[in-house]
Design an enzyme around this catalytic site. Structure first.
Site, short mmCIF file in Angstrom:
data_model
loop_
_atom_site.label_atom_id
_atom_site.label_comp_id
_atom_site.label_asym_id
_atom_site.label_seq_id
_atom_site.Cartn_x
_atom_site.Cartn_y
_atom_site.Cartn_z
N ILE A 58 -18.56 82.62 -33.04
CA ILE A 58 -19.56 83.12 -32.49
C ILE A 58 -19.88 82.13 -31.47
O ILE A 58 -20.44 82.57 -30.50
CB ILE A 58 -20.67 82.89 -33.56
CG1 ILE A 58 -22.17 84.29 -32.56
CG2 ILE A 58 -21.24 81.86 -33.86
CD1 ILE A 58 -23.12 84.29 -34.24
N ALA A 59 -18.83 80.78 -31.64
CA ALA A 59 -19.26 79.76 -30.54
C ALA A 59 -18.52 80.04 -29.81
O ALA A 59 -18.39 80.15 -28.26
CB ALA A 59 -18.69 78.53 -31.15
N SER A 99 -16.48 69.54 -33.53
CA SER A 99 -16.03 70.36 -34.49
C SER A 99 -15.75 69.49 -35.49
O SER A 99 -16.05 68.02 -35.46
CB SER A 99 -14.38 71.17 -34.29
OG SER A 99 -13.84 71.69 -35.23
N ARG A 100 -15.43 69.83 -36.65
CA ARG A 100 -14.83 69.12 -38.12
C ARG A 100 -13.88 67.89 -37.77
O ARG A 100 -13.88 67.08 -38.34
CB ARG A 100 -15.20 69.74 -39.18
CG ARG A 100 -16.01 69.88 -39.81
CD ARG A 100 -16.66 70.99 -40.75
NE ARG A 100 -15.48 72.17 -40.50
CZ ARG A 100 -15.35 73.49 -40.77
NH1 ARG A 100 -15.75 73.55 -42.63
NH2 ARG A 100 -14.32 74.67 -40.78
N HIS A 109 -27.07 75.19 -41.05
CA HIS A 109 -28.07 74.89 -40.21
C HIS A 109 -28.96 74.10 -40.25
O HIS A 109 -29.63 73.14 -39.31
CB HIS A 109 -28.65 76.06 -40.07
CG HIS A 109 -27.95 77.51 -39.54
ND1 HIS A 109 -27.88 79.01 -39.75
CD2 HIS A 109 -26.68 77.28 -39.28
CE1 HIS A 109 -26.59 79.13 -39.14
NE2 HIS A 109 -25.88 78.59 -38.66
N LYS A 165 -29.19 82.51 -36.35
CA LYS A 165 -29.41 83.72 -37.86
C LYS A 165 -28.29 83.65 -38.59
O LYS A 165 -27.42 83.52 -37.76
CB LYS A 165 -29.83 84.88 -37.16
CG LYS A 165 -28.65 85.31 -37.21
CD LYS A 165 -28.66 86.99 -35.84
CE LYS A 165 -27.68 87.70 -35.94
NZ LYS A 165 -25.99 86.52 -35.91
N ARG A 192 -14.63 83.81 -47.17
CA ARG A 192 -15.63 82.70 -46.48
C ARG A 192 -17.51 84.04 -46.36
O ARG A 192 -18.09 83.14 -46.54
CB ARG A 192 -15.44 82.85 -45.58
CG ARG A 192 -16.06 81.21 -44.64
CD ARG A 192 -15.46 80.90 -43.20
NE ARG A 192 -15.59 82.20 -42.41
CZ ARG A 192 -14.00 82.75 -42.34
NH1 ARG A 192 -12.51 82.17 -42.61
NH2 ARG A 192 -14.01 84.01 -40.75
N ASP A 246 -26.04 87.26 -43.41
CA ASP A 246 -25.65 87.73 -42.74
C ASP A 246 -25.61 87.96 -41.37
O ASP A 246 -25.79 88.28 -40.31
CB ASP A 246 -23.63 87.99 -43.04
CG ASP A 246 -22.58 87.36 -42.03
OD1 ASP A 246 -22.67 86.38 -41.95
OD2 ASP A 246 -22.07 88.57 -42.02
#
Length: 329
Positions: A15-16, A37-38, A80, A98, A166, A179
């Site tokens: 989605i990013a 990012s991580r 979030h 969302k 996930r 979701d």
């Protein structure tokens, strides 16, 4: 001349990527200036693909960047709250995916923090900003199908492999409700109101302890009802129908509405079309920038109370199922 608004993106998932691709196509909007990012490799790869000047290997580094005006948060639901809080505390405006948070209490805390910091914050419920819904509101206001009596919406998809796991992971606040159930509830609220009289619900809880299927019935003081079904694990094309005393309106792909069909008793059905400029994400971006340029801290289209009300309904549903997430404990 006002300098362009500089966006940062937190996360590099699917989605990013859609958000980045959209922003890069909008010549009349701000610019994508940073991504986090991580890990550094993931950020660098994303930055290279979407021509982003800065890439950070931690979310806190992006939040502290003084050049960034607003951050789009695209991490899993369970993150979030902490991600938005991090950005607000570092003086950033926020557009957060969302479901906005895991529950209504978290959302209320973020809205209060945004007020204290004088920052804009909004849930990225992109569906609500689509032009087709503005045309739908007009059609309903004109009583084309008479008075609304019932709303029905259904949606399901079937991921596989690691994506399946996930989607249901309780550590990520997984399950169908947060979701995609948020779409069905959100659109029902747009059309019938955010304060139903009663909520009746049932769900199937899967092997990971989150909902694989849920059914929600809403009743309203003035008479209309709604029945909402969402599931992960079965493919159900997103379809909603608004029933009235004189006909009905079908909303194919109601989460990403570009057209709807009006059927009035004893008349030939007709379509109302409103295609996207890009892919539909552009409208929430434009609303965010409109608010920032005007010095407004809350959208009148997607209000803070709208977000809290939808989350409260989801909280009530999960409570009746006995479903809570580790991040809530």
């Amino acid at each position: 001349m006002t300098p362009p608004i500089k966006w940062g993106i937190l996360s590099t998932g699917t989605i990013a990527r859609k958000f980045a691709a959209t922003l890069n196509q909008l010549s009349d909007c701000g610019e994508l200036a940073a991504v986090a990012s991580r890990n550094t490799d993931g950020a660098n790869q994303f930055a290279s693909e979407y021509i982003v000047p800065k890439a950070y290997g931690s979310y806190s580094d992006l939040a502290r960047d003084p050049d960034i005006d607003v951050v789009y948060i695209a991490t899993p639901h369970s993150l979030h709250y902490e991600n938005a809080k991090l950005c607000l505390e570092n003086g950033k405006h926020v557009l957060c995916e969302k479901s906005f948070t895991v529950n209504a209490v978290q959302a209320a805390e973020l809205f209060e923090l945004a007020r204290e910091k004088n920052r804009f914050i909004m849930e990225a419920f992109w569906t609500k900003f689509l032009p087709a819904y503005q045309l739908l509101y007009k059609t309903l206001a004109e009583k084309t199908i008479g008075n609304i009596t019932h709303f029905r919406a259904e949606y399901g998809f079937a991921p596989t492999g690691a994506r399946y796991i996930r989607k249901f992971d309780p550590l990520l606040a997984g399950g169908a409700l947060l979701d995609i159930g948020v779409y069905a509830i959100g659109v029902a609220a747009m059309l019938l109101g955010y304060k139903p009289k009663e909520l009746y619900t049932s769900a199937l809880i899967g092997e990971y302890g989150t909902d694989t299927f849920n059914s929600i019935m809403l009743t309203y003081e003035n008479g209309p009802t709604a029945h909402l079904v969402t599931t992960i694990g079965s493919i159900i094309d997103p379809l909603a129908v608004i029933y009235g005393t004189k006909g009905h309106i079908s909303l194919p792909n109601f989460t990403a509405l570009t057209s709807f069909q009006v059927t009035i008793d004893n008349e030939t059905p007709y379509n109302v079309d409103s295609p996207f400029l890009v892919n539909g994400f552009e409208y929430q971006i434009k609303e965010t920038e409109r608010c920032l340029l005007a010095g407004v801290r809350e959208s009148t289209i997607m209000t803070h109370q709208n977000t809290i009300d939808v989350l409260a309904l989801m909280d009530k549903a999960r409570s009746s199922w006995g479903l809570s997430f580790p991040c809530e404990i």
